[in-house]
Scaffold this motif. Sequence first.
Motif, PDB file in Angstrom:
ATOM      1  N   ALA A  92      39.650 -50.393 -72.874  1.00 52.11           N
ATOM      2  CA  ALA A  92      39.030 -51.514 -73.588  1.00 52.11           C
ATOM      3  C   ALA A  92      37.533 -51.629 -73.317  1.00 52.11           C
ATOM      4  CB  ALA A  92      39.728 -52.818 -73.224  1.00 52.11           C
ATOM      5  N   ALA A  93      37.136 -51.426 -72.087  1.00 50.37           N
ATOM      6  CA  ALA A  93      35.725 -51.634 -71.741  1.00 50.37           C
ATOM      7  C   ALA A  93      34.860 -50.416 -72.023  1.00 50.37           C
ATOM      8  CB  ALA A  93      35.623 -52.014 -70.269  1.00 50.37           C
ATOM      9  N   SER A  94      35.428 -49.226 -71.915  1.00 49.51           N
ATOM     10  CA  SER A  94      34.607 -48.017 -71.980  1.00 49.51           C
ATOM     11  C   SER A  94      34.593 -47.305 -73.326  1.00 49.51           C
ATOM     12  CB  SER A  94      35.084 -47.028 -70.904  1.00 49.51           C
ATOM     13  OG  SER A  94      36.450 -46.715 -71.129  1.00 49.51           O
ATOM     14  N   ALA A  95      35.581 -47.533 -74.150  1.00 49.36           N
ATOM     15  CA  ALA A  95      35.692 -46.783 -75.409  1.00 49.36           C
ATOM     16  C   ALA A  95      34.673 -47.262 -76.439  1.00 49.36           C
ATOM     17  CB  ALA A  95      37.098 -46.915 -75.971  1.00 49.36           C
ATOM     18  N   PRO A  96      34.194 -46.339 -77.278  1.00 46.79           N
ATOM     19  CA  PRO A  96      33.313 -46.739 -78.381  1.00 46.79           C
ATOM     20  C   PRO A  96      34.038 -47.706 -79.320  1.00 46.79           C
ATOM     21  CG  PRO A  96      33.387 -44.345 -78.151  1.00 46.79           C
ATOM     22  CD  PRO A  96      34.449 -44.912 -77.254  1.00 46.79           C
ATOM     23  N   LYS A  97      33.271 -48.522 -80.022  1.00 47.16           N
ATOM     24  CA  LYS A  97      33.850 -49.569 -80.868  1.00 47.16           C
ATOM     25  C   LYS A  97      34.828 -49.010 -81.887  1.00 47.16           C
ATOM     26  CE  LYS A  97      32.807 -53.349 -83.976  1.00 47.16           C
ATOM     27  NZ  LYS A  97      31.820 -54.099 -84.731  1.00 47.16           N
ATOM     28  N   ARG A  98      34.481 -47.905 -82.529  1.00 46.36           N
ATOM     29  CA  ARG A  98      35.347 -47.343 -83.567  1.00 46.36           C
ATOM     30  C   ARG A  98      36.702 -46.945 -82.996  1.00 46.36           C
ATOM     31  NH1 ARG A  98      33.204 -43.183 -88.202  1.00 46.36           N
ATOM     32  NH2 ARG A  98      34.960 -43.476 -89.576  1.00 46.36           N
ATOM     33  N   GLN A  99      36.673 -46.375 -81.793  1.00 43.52           N
ATOM     34  CA  GLN A  99      37.928 -45.992 -81.139  1.00 43.52           C
ATOM     35  C   GLN A  99      38.736 -47.235 -80.786  1.00 43.52           C
ATOM     36  OE1 GLN A  99      37.706 -43.262 -77.788  1.00 43.52           O
ATOM     37  NE2 GLN A  99      39.533 -44.171 -76.897  1.00 43.52           N
ATOM     38  N   ARG A 100      38.080 -48.281 -80.299  1.00 48.17           N
ATOM     39  CA  ARG A 100      38.781 -49.522 -79.947  1.00 48.17           C
ATOM     40  C   ARG A 100      39.454 -50.132 -81.168  1.00 48.17           C
ATOM     41  NH1 ARG A 100      33.960 -50.830 -77.253  1.00 48.17           N
ATOM     42  NH2 ARG A 100      33.632 -52.605 -78.665  1.00 48.17           N
ATOM     43  N   VAL A 101      38.750 -50.117 -82.297  1.00 50.35           N
ATOM     44  CA  VAL A 101      39.311 -50.667 -83.539  1.00 50.35           C
ATOM     45  C   VAL A 101      40.521 -49.832 -83.979  1.00 50.35           C
ATOM     46  CG1 VAL A 101      38.875 -51.049 -85.994  1.00 50.35           C
ATOM     47  CG2 VAL A 101      37.168 -51.741 -84.301  1.00 50.35           C
ATOM     48  N   ALA A 102      40.368 -48.502 -83.952  1.00 49.85           N
ATOM     49  CA  ALA A 102      41.471 -47.615 -84.364  1.00 49.85           C
ATOM     50  C   ALA A 102      42.684 -47.808 -83.465  1.00 49.85           C
ATOM     51  CB  ALA A 102      41.006 -46.161 -84.328  1.00 49.85           C
ATOM     52  N   LEU A 103      42.427 -47.930 -82.162  1.00 50.31           N
ATOM     53  CA  LEU A 103      43.520 -48.101 -81.213  1.00 50.31           C
ATOM     54  C   LEU A 103      44.194 -49.460 -81.404  1.00 50.31           C
ATOM     55  CD1 LEU A 103      45.006 -46.656 -79.023  1.00 50.31           C
ATOM     56  CD2 LEU A 103      43.263 -47.393 -77.389  1.00 50.31           C
ATOM     57  N   SER A 104      43.396 -50.480 -81.651  1.00 52.19           N
ATOM     58  CA  SER A 104      43.945 -51.810 -81.905  1.00 52.19           C
ATOM     59  C   SER A 104      44.829 -51.802 -83.153  1.00 52.19           C
ATOM     60  CB  SER A 104      42.799 -52.811 -82.072  1.00 52.19           C
ATOM     61  OG  SER A 104      43.304 -54.077 -82.401  1.00 52.19           O
ATOM     62  N   ASP A 105      44.375 -51.102 -84.194  1.00 52.08           N
ATOM     63  CA  ASP A 105      45.180 -50.981 -85.420  1.00 52.08           C
ATOM     64  C   ASP A 105      46.488 -50.246 -85.134  1.00 52.08           C
ATOM     65  OD1 ASP A 105      43.264 -52.327 -86.850  1.00 52.08           O
ATOM     66  OD2 ASP A 105      42.394 -50.536 -87.770  1.00 52.08           O
ATOM     67  N   CYS A 106      46.389 -49.184 -84.350  1.00 52.91           N
ATOM     68  CA  CYS A 106      47.592 -48.406 -84.001  1.00 52.91           C
ATOM     69  C   CYS A 106      48.588 -49.272 -83.246  1.00 52.91           C
ATOM     70  CB  CYS A 106      47.219 -47.207 -83.136  1.00 52.91           C
ATOM     71  SG  CYS A 106      46.882 -45.707 -84.047  1.00 52.91           S
ATOM     72  N   VAL A 107      48.090 -50.045 -82.287  1.00 53.53           N
ATOM     73  CA  VAL A 107      48.970 -50.918 -81.497  1.00 53.53           C
ATOM     74  C   VAL A 107      49.720 -51.862 -82.426  1.00 53.53           C
ATOM     75  CG1 VAL A 107      48.977 -52.849 -79.854  1.00 53.53           C
ATOM     76  CG2 VAL A 107      47.692 -50.764 -79.324  1.00 53.53           C
TER      77      VAL A 107
END
Length: 198
Positions: A92-107
């Motif tokens: 959550a703290a270290s990932a780039p924003k785009r990755q965080r958004v993609a991961l949040s969508d996946c979750v």
Amino acid sequence: MQTQRSNTLAIALSTYFLLLLCPSPPRAAAARDPVRSSCAEARYPSLCIQTLSNFSNSSAKPLDLAQGAVKVTLTRTRSLSLYLKTLQSRTAASAPKRQRVALSDCVSQISDSVTELSRALNELQHLRAGTFEWQMSNAQTWTSAALTNGNACLDGFNAAAAAAAAIRLEVKRRVTDVGMLTSNALYMITRLGDTGRN
């Protein structure tokens, strides 16, 4: 008259000896393996056979196989959901924003898949003659939605080019694995709908 009897006896004996010499026709195969015959037309037949191996050489019916396929898929999808949530909190703290958004969508999408597969399994466990077709339609719709969720998760995560290669590959591997199981489960449900409740 005597010659005619001799000829008839000779023909009968010749036929008898020919039958003894000819190999007997192959015996009908013992009971067909319900898993192999059911998985033959699945999108991923080898995975289907492996997934449903507990039902091999038994008298499993299409309903048993459909329920089994959905149960295995649901278990694996729950495991994927847990993995994605753990990955999300870890990066959550270290990932780039785009990755965080993609991961949040996946979750979110895989969590929805868990709910949809649970509903599909519930329908399969409570089938009734009067509502069979409607329940089968529900089970197919929910399983299909779970498959779509997995594809959407992959598409979004693949678009997040900034994601670390190792993370992207691991997410892709796990989501693809669940997608293959879901595809086979959908096939088994469709097959059950085609063959009836037996």
